[in-house]
Design an enzyme around this catalytic site. Sequence first.
Site, PDB file in Angstrom:
ATOM      1  N   SER A   1       0.824  -1.186   0.000  1.00  0.00           N
ATOM      2  CA  SER A   1       0.000   0.000   0.000  1.00  0.00           C
ATOM      3  C   SER A   1       0.871   1.253   0.000  1.00  0.00           C
ATOM      4  CB  SER A   1      -0.969  -0.048   1.190  1.00  0.00           C
ATOM      5  OG  SER A   1      -2.057   0.802   0.981  1.00  0.00           O
TER       6      SER A   1
ATOM      7  N   ASP B   1      -8.509  -5.445  -6.298  1.00  0.00           N
ATOM      8  CA  ASP B   1      -8.209  -4.423  -5.299  1.00  0.00           C
ATOM      9  C   ASP B   1      -9.011  -3.169  -5.635  1.00  0.00           C
ATOM     10  OD1 ASP B   1      -7.135  -2.571  -3.545  1.00  0.00           O
ATOM     11  OD2 ASP B   1      -5.069  -3.269  -3.797  1.00  0.00           O
TER      12      ASP B   1
ATOM     13  N   HIS C   1      -7.169  -5.982  -1.522  1.00  0.00           N
ATOM     14  CA  HIS C   1      -5.958  -5.311  -1.018  1.00  0.00           C
ATOM     15  C   HIS C   1      -5.316  -6.199   0.047  1.00  0.00           C
ATOM     16  CE1 HIS C   1      -3.583  -1.694  -0.952  1.00  0.00           C
ATOM     17  NE2 HIS C   1      -3.772  -1.479   0.329  1.00  0.00           N
TER      18      HIS C   1
END
Length: 678
Positions: free
Chosen positions: A207, A313, A344
Amino acid sequence: MPIRVRRTRGARPSRRPLAVAAAAVLASLVLAPSGSAQAAPPVRESQPVYAYAAAVRESVWVDTGDDGDADGRTDRVAVDVVRPREPAAAGRKIPVIMDASPYYACCGRGNEGQKKTYDADGRPVGFPLYYDNYFVPRGYAFAAVDLAGTSRSDGCDEVGGRADVRSAKAVVDWLNGRAPGYTTRTGDRRADATTWSNGAVGMIGKSWDGTVANGVAATGVEGLRTVVPIGAISSWYDYFHSQGAPLYDANPTWLSDYVNHPDSRARCGAVQDRIAAATPYSGDWTPAWSERNYVPDAGKVKASVFVVHGQQDLNVRANQFGQWWDALARHGVTRKIWLAQTGHVDPFDFRRADWVRTLHRWFDHELLGYDNGIDREPMADIERAPDRWTTDRSWPPRGTAPALLRPAPGAAPGVGVLGRTPAPRGSTETFTDDPALGELDWAADIDRPTPAKAGFSTGTLTRDLRIAGSSTVTVTATPTTTSAHLTAVLVDLGPAAIRAYAEPGEGITTLTERTCWGASTDGDSACYKETRARTADVAYTVVSRGWADLGTWADPRTGRPLTPGRPYTLTVRLAPTDHVVPAGHRLALIVAGTDRDLLDPPSTRPALTLDLARTRAAVPLLGGTGAFDRATAGDLPAGEAVQHGVTPTGAHALPRGGAPHGAAAPPRTGAPIPGEAR
């Protein structure tokens, strides 16, 4: 094409650090009983030969050269380091694995939300994730960096801006002797990394952490040998907007406030105000977005790049890896990629044993210079079904070419056909934006006339059809109001078992059992909860999606009011995917307005009329147009029809209707923050 050890461009002759290469040569010689030197097999894998319990654990503050919080002194970022004690004592230098993050204090890292911990004197004790436990005994150092403004660092976080990138780049410079480091946050006593670091750095992170790795790589900093971005951003504009259309809350200011340390918040108000003013909700491109776009600097990247991304995602969407991957390819950067069915999610939590083994070999090759063969293995690993993976020598695979597909009217309004024949001139479909509906609702109603979408599907495929890469959908649309947003999605119509990406866990279920990955101490366990795939049986799967503001038809960086009744032509870019639509299924294209919970609605509620003769989709198919023609020709054999869950006439054998995941569209998770969004 296999991955290459050396790029086709650039002056660096070898990835092997000299000290490490020399050590490898010495290690390859053994003394035979007669006393003569005899060649041993080459070193192919680092082994856990160093004592983790005895490792050096220290904190260093590196001067970034910036004064982001305007307090009159340059900012220092905190770097917590754990490294084996034995190499330095023997005069040997080692490479560094580095995770630079804004999350170490506010939110934690990984599936279990781990934070860094310290003893009563402020010395680091616990490091999140397994990188330290696994790699330090194998001769690596691990550095956990607090980005500017977060945890124990000075400055202010800038949500992907210069402070983020420079604070991490400064640490790479420090590890190479080019930037000053200190033993305290405010003192003058220097900390010299070159006594133990050989300067070879590999950055990794999920991320925001992986985003910073991309940004640092795009500076071309010397010493950064590889980056492993997991579910990472390559352009922050495309995180908050899509071709002018706002996604989620579309404002980075609150995110800066969230990750900034409480002490930083008190002094960073001016920085946050500047970010807010420079990143308007309108979706217009500004210089602030250029600062936060790493893609144009792909040509500066000297590091290899190992990309990992979930194709479903909906936080850091797949277009982020796609545009970065394509730019790196144009510049001959060494690359490797894993694409999962998850949302994610870190690969440690969807393919743990294979991931640890692969990452170990990747770092051994890129940072230690071991000839372990990973550079000659397939470039891409693709998850086809939960826990079922395939590989490709290159990605997208050779033989992939765009097929131009055309929508045309069907037997009922909004229920059209998708093929290669252009629609007759004057053919239209009309839909009305309904912000209460989204892509799963439209897919469920693909064969029914509904006012909120225009759907087009092929007949039942007689052969598998593989989509690999990024599609585009060009529409000519006439709005009834002054503003309009568009969504285009590709859908696989047919029964399948997939990872339940829209449910909690985004495709995984966390178990209570733990497995251990490396050495542990009392304050830092190497044992983590196991996971398994969380699956759903579905009747259709959205495989790619894209969004745009019709007001950007003339200038992709600036929106403008529309004139009701006037036609506008716009190309919507869809996220890359690698998906096989199997024989017995159908491929569908849906064009609609607001995609609920993924796209914010426009200021008006328009009806849009599509000129079908001027609407088309360019879809990258393995085998190109010929593959589409073969897959849509003839009838599916009766035996295969039963196997794929359809009747010989092509109608679905499964009952229709209802959301495929037992839930509505994914929740509004917004930015990469606590909980499932990390």
